[in-house]
Design a protein around this motif. Structure first.
Motif, PDB file in Angstrom:
ATOM      1  N   LYS A  81       0.832  -1.212   0.000  1.00 22.77           N
ATOM      2  CA  LYS A  81       0.000   0.000   0.000  1.00 22.77           C
ATOM      3  C   LYS A  81       0.857   1.249   0.000  1.00 22.77           C
ATOM      4  N   LEU A  82       1.913   1.255   0.802  1.00 32.52           N
ATOM      5  CA  LEU A  82       2.808   2.409   0.871  1.00 32.52           C
ATOM      6  C   LEU A  82       3.456   2.672  -0.483  1.00 32.52           C
ATOM      7  N   ARG A  83       3.917   1.603  -1.146  1.00 28.13           N
ATOM      8  CA  ARG A  83       4.530   1.769  -2.460  1.00 28.13           C
ATOM      9  C   ARG A  83       3.529   2.317  -3.474  1.00 28.13           C
ATOM     10  N   ARG A  84       2.296   1.831  -3.396  1.00 29.08           N
ATOM     11  CA  ARG A  84       1.269   2.333  -4.313  1.00 29.08           C
ATOM     12  C   ARG A  84       1.031   3.821  -4.078  1.00 29.08           C
ATOM     13  N   HIS A  85       0.965   4.229  -2.823  1.00 25.62           N
ATOM     14  CA  HIS A  85       0.764   5.640  -2.499  1.00 25.62           C
ATOM     15  C   HIS A  85       1.909   6.490  -3.047  1.00 25.62           C
ATOM     16  N   VAL A  86       3.133   6.039  -2.836  1.00 25.92           N
ATOM     17  CA  VAL A  86       4.295   6.803  -3.302  1.00 25.92           C
ATOM     18  C   VAL A  86       4.281   6.903  -4.825  1.00 25.92           C
ATOM     19  N   ARG A  87       4.006   5.807  -5.492  1.00 26.31           N
ATOM     20  CA  ARG A  87       3.994   5.807  -6.962  1.00 26.31           C
ATOM     21  C   ARG A  87       2.945   6.771  -7.509  1.00 26.31           C
ATOM     22  N   ILE A  88       1.770   6.757  -6.896  1.00 26.12           N
ATOM     23  CA  ILE A  88       0.696   7.638  -7.370  1.00 26.12           C
ATOM     24  C   ILE A  88       1.017   9.098  -7.077  1.00 26.12           C
ATOM     25  N   LEU A  89       1.639   9.375  -5.939  1.00 27.66           N
ATOM     26  CA  LEU A  89       2.040  10.760  -5.643  1.00 27.66           C
ATOM     27  C   LEU A  89       3.087  11.247  -6.646  1.00 27.66           C
ATOM     28  N   VAL A  90       4.009  10.375  -7.032  1.00 28.19           N
ATOM     29  CA  VAL A  90       5.009  10.747  -8.043  1.00 28.19           C
ATOM     30  C   VAL A  90       4.318  11.064  -9.364  1.00 28.19           C
ATOM     31  N   ARG A 141       4.254  14.720 -11.259  1.00 24.33           N
ATOM     32  CA  ARG A 141       4.708  14.892 -12.644  1.00 24.33           C
ATOM     33  C   ARG A 141       3.647  15.605 -13.477  1.00 24.33           C
ATOM     34  N   VAL A 142       2.393  15.152 -13.361  1.00 27.57           N
ATOM     35  CA  VAL A 142       1.316  15.760 -14.144  1.00 27.57           C
ATOM     36  C   VAL A 142       1.066  17.201 -13.708  1.00 27.57           C
ATOM     37  N   ALA A 143       1.202  17.467 -12.396  1.00 26.13           N
ATOM     38  CA  ALA A 143       0.981  18.829 -11.890  1.00 26.13           C
ATOM     39  C   ALA A 143       1.978  19.809 -12.494  1.00 26.13           C
ATOM     40  N   GLY A 144       3.183  19.339 -12.814  1.00 26.34           N
ATOM     41  CA  GLY A 144       4.195  20.214 -13.377  1.00 26.34           C
ATOM     42  C   GLY A 144       4.106  20.382 -14.874  1.00 26.34           C
ATOM     43  N   GLU A 145       3.240  19.621 -15.539  1.00 26.81           N
ATOM     44  CA  GLU A 145       3.089  19.719 -16.983  1.00 26.81           C
ATOM     45  C   GLU A 145       2.050  20.775 -17.341  1.00 26.81           C
ATOM     46  N   GLN A 146       1.935  21.047 -18.622  1.00 28.70           N
ATOM     47  CA  GLN A 146       0.987  22.059 -19.099  1.00 28.70           C
ATOM     48  C   GLN A 146      -0.387  21.451 -19.392  1.00 28.70           C
ATOM     49  N   THR A 147      -0.771  20.462 -18.606  1.00 27.75           N
ATOM     50  CA  THR A 147      -2.096  19.866 -18.759  1.00 27.75           C
ATOM     51  C   THR A 147      -3.161  20.889 -18.354  1.00 27.75           C
ATOM     52  N   PRO A 148      -4.240  21.029 -19.140  1.00 25.07           N
ATOM     53  CA  PRO A 148      -5.318  21.934 -18.718  1.00 25.07           C
ATOM     54  C   PRO A 148      -5.781  21.605 -17.311  1.00 25.07           C
ATOM     55  N   LEU A 149      -6.055  22.635 -16.552  1.00 23.77           N
ATOM     56  CA  LEU A 149      -6.333  22.452 -15.124  1.00 23.77           C
ATOM     57  C   LEU A 149      -7.502  21.502 -14.880  1.00 23.77           C
ATOM     58  N   ASP A 200      -9.474  16.174 -12.823  1.00 24.07           N
ATOM     59  CA  ASP A 200     -10.156  14.897 -13.053  1.00 24.07           C
ATOM     60  C   ASP A 200      -9.192  13.727 -12.880  1.00 24.07           C
ATOM     61  N   GLN A 201      -7.976  13.868 -13.437  1.00 29.81           N
ATOM     62  CA  GLN A 201      -6.977  12.812 -13.294  1.00 29.81           C
ATOM     63  C   GLN A 201      -6.589  12.610 -11.832  1.00 29.81           C
ATOM     64  N   ALA A 202      -6.520  13.715 -11.091  1.00 33.46           N
ATOM     65  CA  ALA A 202      -6.175  13.616  -9.669  1.00 33.46           C
ATOM     66  C   ALA A 202      -7.224  12.807  -8.916  1.00 33.46           C
TER      67      ALA A 202
END
Length: 385
Positions: free
Chosen positions: A9-18, A22-30, A35-37
């Protein structure tokens, strides 16, 4: 939970936070990022419903900005109350996480009120955390379960980290600012806007600390009369907080759109009131924050007095009017109900004394009329910015 499952579970949480970072730093429309979050948070918590709620100052409510697992037409349409009896409202107002394991029991005890949206989806348990920007709540991240379940401290910690990443995405620039810097006037306007938002965040943070303290005291003290007194104090704090939400970026950063403020306050009061409908008609009036807040508190006191004393089981109606151009540079605030009138008037009552003191603060003339057809409170005051 055995150590192997806990580690997975901890590894899954870390992977999803990473992935979220990554997506938060991209130019994805807000909108797409939010929705992805929700999808990623639902995956991490292994749950079928997740949502991001944004606080709307103009209507004093929480709007479902994004979501996962909800019926068609719910996301970007559903609205939730922002008052302290609403689970997301409690988290928004206090800026503290909240876990409810048994929603039906919480409602039966009178601690919370689940919205129609949650009931329609059979939600019984939930966990939510505030989305904080510069220390003040912007909105709420919530996960909801249709099966009764508890949420561990690890889950709340993960959601708090996810909310921080969502907040970082909210602060990124959405447009190219280079063209805005071509004019000094526009740059100055932008700087005033930044100063205003900074001040609003700090003030909101202070109000959230106060409301959190009130919520803690309510949990510690069980007497009904103490709960009522603390709820009254919380309503007044909320009325003052809403005024700061309506500040406009003028030259002095102190001007309030009073019509918008009173509409937001009525919307907030309506979510707390079941036996009366609240209607408002307001002309456009601008006042300094020091003069707008007493008017909001007068409305709050008058409306709550009507709710407590004016109506029977059949309920009633409260009508609020703000009229400009009355007399010589004056305006008029009227709060009227169609209840049974004041049965046993108490001239020295604390509510009446407070309304009189607030009217004096704005240099207003207070009038009160009461009969079997209802009670009307009127304040005529000078419009001075």
């Amino acid at each position: 939970m055995d150590p192997t499952t806990e580690l997975a579970k901890l590894r899954r949480h870390v992977r999803i936070l990473v992935d979220l970072g990554r997506v938060a730093g991209e130019q994805t429309p807000l909108g797409r990022f939010l929705d992805q979050a929700c999808v990623q948070v639902a995956r991490a918590v292994e749950i079928n419903h997740a949502k991001i709620l944004r606080y709307r100052p103009r209507t004093a409510d929480l709007f479902m900005e994004a979501g996962f697992g909800w019926k068609e037409g719910t996301v970007r349409n559903a609205v939730f109350s922002a008052d302290l009896r609403s689970p997301p409202g409690r988290t928004y107002q206090t800026a503290e996480p909240l876990v409810i394991v048994d929603g039906a029991a919480a409602e039966q005890r009178g601690e919370y009120v689940f919205s129609d949206v949650l009931k329609e989806h059979g939600i019984t348990s939930l966990a939510n955390v505030p989305i904080l920007i510069k220390g003040a709540a912007w909105g709420v991240l919530e996960v909801d379960s249709s099966v009764t379940r508890d949420f561990s401290e690890d889950t709340v910690d993960f959601m708090t980290a996810a909310a921080a990443l969502i907040a970082s995405a909210m602060r990124r620039p959405e447009v190219d600012r280079s063209n805005l810097e071509s004019t000094t006037a526009l740059v100055q306007a932008q700087q005033r806007e930044v100063l205003l938002r900074e001040m609003q965040h700090r003030v909101k943070n202070n109000f959230q600390l106060i409301l959190a303290s009130i919520a803690i005291q309510k949990r510690r003290l069980e007497r009904p009369e103490v709960h009522r007194a603390l709820e009254h104090v919380a309503n007044r704090v909320n009325a003052i907080s809403l005024a700061h939400d309506q500040l406009a970026p003028g030259q002095d950063l102190r001007t309030v759109d009073v019509a918008g403020y009173l509409r937001a306050l009525c919307a907030s009061l309506q979510t707390q009131v079941e036996i009366a409908t609240i209607e408002i008609a307001a002309d456009e009036v601008e006042l300094s924050i020091e003069r707008a807040v007493p008017l909001g508190l007068i409305l709050n006191e008058a409306a709550m007095n009507s709710v407590k004393h004016a109506f029977g089981a059949g309920g009633g109606r409260i009508v609020v009017k703000l009229e400009s151009g009355v007399g010589y540079g004056e305006a008029r605030l009227t709060v009227a109900d169609n209840g049974r009138g004041i049965q046993n008037p108490r001239p020295g009552g604390s509510g009446q004394k407070l309304i009189q003191a607030l009217a004096r603060q704005v240099g207003g003339n207070l009038q009160q009329e009461s009969s079997a057809a209802g009670t009307t409170i009127t304040v005529i005051f000078p419009v001075i910015a």
